[in-house]
Design a protein around this motif. Structure first.
Motif, PDB file in Angstrom:
ATOM      1  N   UNK A   1      -8.669   3.192  33.326  1.00 43.75           N
ATOM      2  CA  UNK A   1      -7.542   4.121  33.451  1.00 43.75           C
ATOM      3  C   UNK A   1      -7.195   4.729  32.101  1.00 43.75           C
ATOM      4  N   UNK A   2      -7.114   3.916  31.059  1.00 45.27           N
ATOM      5  CA  UNK A   2      -6.793   4.449  29.736  1.00 45.27           C
ATOM      6  C   UNK A   2      -7.882   5.400  29.253  1.00 45.27           C
ATOM      7  N   UNK A   3      -9.150   5.061  29.518  1.00 41.83           N
ATOM      8  CA  UNK A   3     -10.249   5.940  29.116  1.00 41.83           C
ATOM      9  C   UNK A   3     -10.180   7.269  29.864  1.00 41.83           C
ATOM     10  N   UNK A   4      -9.896   7.215  31.162  1.00 46.02           N
ATOM     11  CA  UNK A   4      -9.813   8.442  31.958  1.00 46.02           C
ATOM     12  C   UNK A   4      -8.658   9.322  31.489  1.00 46.02           C
ATOM     13  N   UNK A   5      -7.521   8.701  31.200  1.00 50.23           N
ATOM     14  CA  UNK A   5      -6.376   9.462  30.700  1.00 50.23           C
ATOM     15  C   UNK A   5      -6.703  10.128  29.367  1.00 50.23           C
ATOM     16  N   UNK A   6      -7.386   9.389  28.488  1.00 54.57           N
ATOM     17  CA  UNK A   6      -7.757   9.946  27.186  1.00 54.57           C
ATOM     18  C   UNK A   6      -8.713  11.124  27.340  1.00 54.57           C
ATOM     19  N   UNK A   7      -9.649  11.011  28.266  1.00 54.98           N
ATOM     20  CA  UNK A   7     -10.609  12.107  28.506  1.00 54.98           C
ATOM     21  C   UNK A   7      -9.880  13.349  29.011  1.00 54.98           C
ATOM     22  N   UNK A   8      -8.872  13.162  29.853  1.00 58.20           N
ATOM     23  CA  UNK A   8      -8.112  14.296  30.375  1.00 58.20           C
ATOM     24  C   UNK A   8      -7.224  14.933  29.306  1.00 58.20           C
ATOM     25  N   UNK A   9      -6.750  14.125  28.368  1.00 51.06           N
ATOM     26  CA  UNK A   9      -5.862  14.639  27.323  1.00 51.06           C
ATOM     27  C   UNK A   9      -6.620  15.298  26.177  1.00 51.06           C
ATOM     28  N   UNK A  10      -7.825  14.831  25.898  1.00 52.08           N
ATOM     29  CA  UNK A  10      -8.571  15.282  24.715  1.00 52.08           C
ATOM     30  C   UNK A  10      -8.799  16.797  24.690  1.00 52.08           C
TER      31      UNK A  10
ATOM     32  N   UNK B   1       2.010  16.654  30.246  1.00 52.34           N
ATOM     33  CA  UNK B   1       3.091  15.805  30.735  1.00 52.34           C
ATOM     34  C   UNK B   1       2.747  15.163  32.077  1.00 52.34           C
ATOM     35  N   UNK B   2       1.995  15.860  32.915  1.00 46.53           N
ATOM     36  CA  UNK B   2       1.591  15.298  34.207  1.00 46.53           C
ATOM     37  C   UNK B   2       0.630  14.134  34.021  1.00 46.53           C
ATOM     38  N   UNK B   3      -0.245  14.226  33.043  1.00 45.19           N
ATOM     39  CA  UNK B   3      -1.164  13.124  32.756  1.00 45.19           C
ATOM     40  C   UNK B   3      -0.381  11.901  32.277  1.00 45.19           C
ATOM     41  N   UNK B   4       0.622  12.130  31.450  1.00 48.56           N
ATOM     42  CA  UNK B   4       1.464  11.018  31.012  1.00 48.56           C
ATOM     43  C   UNK B   4       2.181  10.374  32.195  1.00 48.56           C
TER      44      UNK B   4
ATOM     45  N   UNK C   1      13.059  21.671  37.584  1.00 54.76           N
ATOM     46  CA  UNK C   1      12.563  20.736  38.607  1.00 54.76           C
ATOM     47  C   UNK C   1      11.517  19.800  38.017  1.00 54.76           C
ATOM     48  N   UNK C   2      10.572  20.374  37.251  1.00 48.88           N
ATOM     49  CA  UNK C   2       9.528  19.534  36.663  1.00 48.88           C
ATOM     50  C   UNK C   2      10.126  18.520  35.690  1.00 48.88           C
ATOM     51  N   UNK C   3      11.039  18.962  34.846  1.00 49.26           N
ATOM     52  CA  UNK C   3      11.648  18.063  33.876  1.00 49.26           C
ATOM     53  C   UNK C   3      12.456  16.964  34.563  1.00 49.26           C
ATOM     54  N   UNK C   4      13.040  17.281  35.728  1.00 51.12           N
ATOM     55  CA  UNK C   4      13.751  16.263  36.489  1.00 51.12           C
ATOM     56  C   UNK C   4      12.822  15.154  36.942  1.00 51.12           C
ATOM     57  N   UNK C   5      11.645  15.525  37.446  1.00 54.31           N
ATOM     58  CA  UNK C   5      10.675  14.521  37.869  1.00 54.31           C
ATOM     59  C   UNK C   5      10.110  13.758  36.666  1.00 54.31           C
ATOM     60  N   UNK C   6       9.914  14.461  35.560  1.00 53.79           N
ATOM     61  CA  UNK C   6       9.388  13.793  34.371  1.00 53.79           C
ATOM     62  C   UNK C   6      10.368  12.740  33.859  1.00 53.79           C
TER      63      UNK C   6
END
Length: 480
Positions: free
Chosen positions: A172-181, A228-231, A300-305
């Protein structure tokens, strides 16, 4: 006696002594997993405090004051995310590596990590290692006596769960990093910094810690919805708990085979996520200090975040101190609830809240038992849920009173930061950085108690359950 035999005697004595020490530690861990967890947590905090205080750990190569080093160590091992120093600029590369390693240890859990290491070394998982890992995934197992096997993870499946814990954390951490890079590259960050920041953010999201590697924090990404969605995704996966991840990995397409724990965790988490977002949008949309500058979609997005992050994530795109008092109170409630059991999140846990609400509904409808999803919840689970809430509220109240007396700061700010510490969230109104050393120590203890868990503390303090061969006369006090 030959010289060769004489030379081997000290080695044999040392080996025998080490074997006895290992056996003693193993016996202690098997007999009292809760006390063993507290002991190991305390030892890790001591070690990391010493390491953080070294000159090599700070960017200016000076000794970090013991209060700051201790607070950072507790925050890292307890995966909280609060800090008394600027985490991005105060620490050197060595210090940042310590932070990264510490949150991984804290996120996996001491007993789970010990079981994984034992499995790697011994190539098998013994009963003691299974019991230790089971206590980490289900606090009810820390109580002596029979435990029904209708659990989120059965004792025979602990080996598979440990594999899931190790693999899921890595994948999961590797996948998140790949999406953020690539996103960071598009934002103009050089490849080396982009790679490090991606890995760092991925770890802080999945472990629900919330530290940021850059001094400006999320300010540079406040309108980057992909980032922010990835986070949010990382925080969600970390907060639902490893038993839920394990169950979903085995029966994702067969919800009928999900355990009651999995169903309660997912349903309660989703309800709180949407309810929190709605509350934040309604309370904060016209605040000129925070969301009034954004359009409807942004709000709306910031509310969910913010709803996701107050559940234990710890990231923020706004200054928490600028939020309305009503918004802070809603955030207090969400933080106190926290995430799923055996997860990287803190709080009293969503299943605790669900059990209490189900019990209240059952009482209102005149039903003797608590039932949901065609399953009955036993009374001992309800008693533990009540104990968790009571002791959690007591810890928060005492800490709040002490810090209020020390700082004379506004109640809503003090309460927010105390609950953030107890629930290992990491959000702050700015109070933490201004605390005196005495207040820093109080908040550090609050973080420790919140992460170790009220159930674990209660089981550690209490002796093993003794069989009672008689019952006292029953009498009913007036309640309500």
């Amino acid at each position: 006696m030959s010289g060769n035999t004489m030379g081997r005697r000290p080695e044999i004595i040392v080996r025998h002594g080490l074997a006895r020490v290992r056996e003693a530690v193993s016996d202690f861990a098997a007999k009292s997993t809760s006390r063993f967890a507290i002991l190991v947590f305390s030892f890790l905090i001591f070690v990391f405090t010493m390491l953080f205080s070294l000159p090599i750990a700070s960017a200016d190569r000076e000794v970090t004051p013991i209060a700051d080093a201790l607070f950072t160590a507790v925050s890292v091992i307890c995966v909280t995310g609060l800090s008394t120093v600027d985490m991005a600029t105060h620490w050197s590369l060595f210090g940042h590596v310590l932070v990264f390693i510490g949150v991984q240890i804290g996120a996996l859990g001491v007993l789970t990590l010990a079981s994984i290491l034992g499995f790697v070394i011994a190539r098998r998982l013994g009963l003691r290692q299974k019991l230790m890992a089971a206590s980490d995934t289900n606090p009810l197992r820390s109580h002596h006596g029979p435990v029904a096997e209708g659990q989120a993870v059965r004792l025979g499946e602990i080996g598979n769960l440990l594999v899931t814990v190790a693999v899921s954390a890595l994948v999961i951490e590797a996948a998140l990093a790949v999406l953020l890079f690539p996103r960071m590259l598009l934002d103009g960050i050089n490849p080396w910094d982009a790679a490090w920041n991606s890995v760092y953010y991925a770890a802080m999201a999945f472990t629900n810690t919330g530290f940021t590697p850059n001094a400006e924090g999320l300010a540079a990404f406040e309108n980057d919805y992909w980032f922010l969605s990835i986070l949010m995704l990382g925080v969600f996966l970390g907060s639902i708990g490893f038993p839920v991840i394990y169950a979903l990995s085995r029966n994702f397409r067969r919800p009928s085979r999900w355990s009651l724990h999995v169903k309660l965790t997912l349903v309660t988490t989703i309800i709180l996520f949407f309810a929190g977002a709605l509350a934040f949008i309604l309370l904060e949309f016209n605040n000129p200090e925070t969301w009034n500058k954004w359009n409807l979609w942004d709000t709306i997005f910031q509310g969910f975040f913010l709803s996701a992050m107050t559940r234990s994530g710890g990231f923020s795109t706004v200054d928490i101190g600028d939020l309305n008092g009503s918004t802070l109170l809603v955030a207090d409630m969400l933080m106190f609830i926290g995430g799923g059991s055996a997860s990287t999140a803190g709080g009293i846990k969503v299943t605790t809240l669900a059990v209490l609400f189900l019990a209240a509904f059952a009482e209102a409808r005149g039903r003797e038992g608590v039932e949901v999803f065609r399953r009955r919840i036993p009374q001992d689970v309800l008693r533990v849920a009540v104990s968790v809430v009571l002791w959690g509220a007591t810890i928060v109240a005492l800490s709040t009173i002490v810090i209020l007396q020390m700082t004379k700061a506004p109640l809503d700010h003090v309460l927010f930061d105390v609950i953030s510490a107890f629930a290992t969230v990491g959000l702050s109104t700015g109070l933490v950085s201004d605390l005196p050393d005495a207040g820093v120590y109080v908040l550090a203890v609050t973080m420790f108690l919140g992460r170790v868990g009220t159930v674990t503390l209660a089981a550690a303090v209490a002796a093993s359950q003794s069989g009672q061969l008689f019952k006292r006369p029953e009498e009913r006090p007036i309640v309500g």
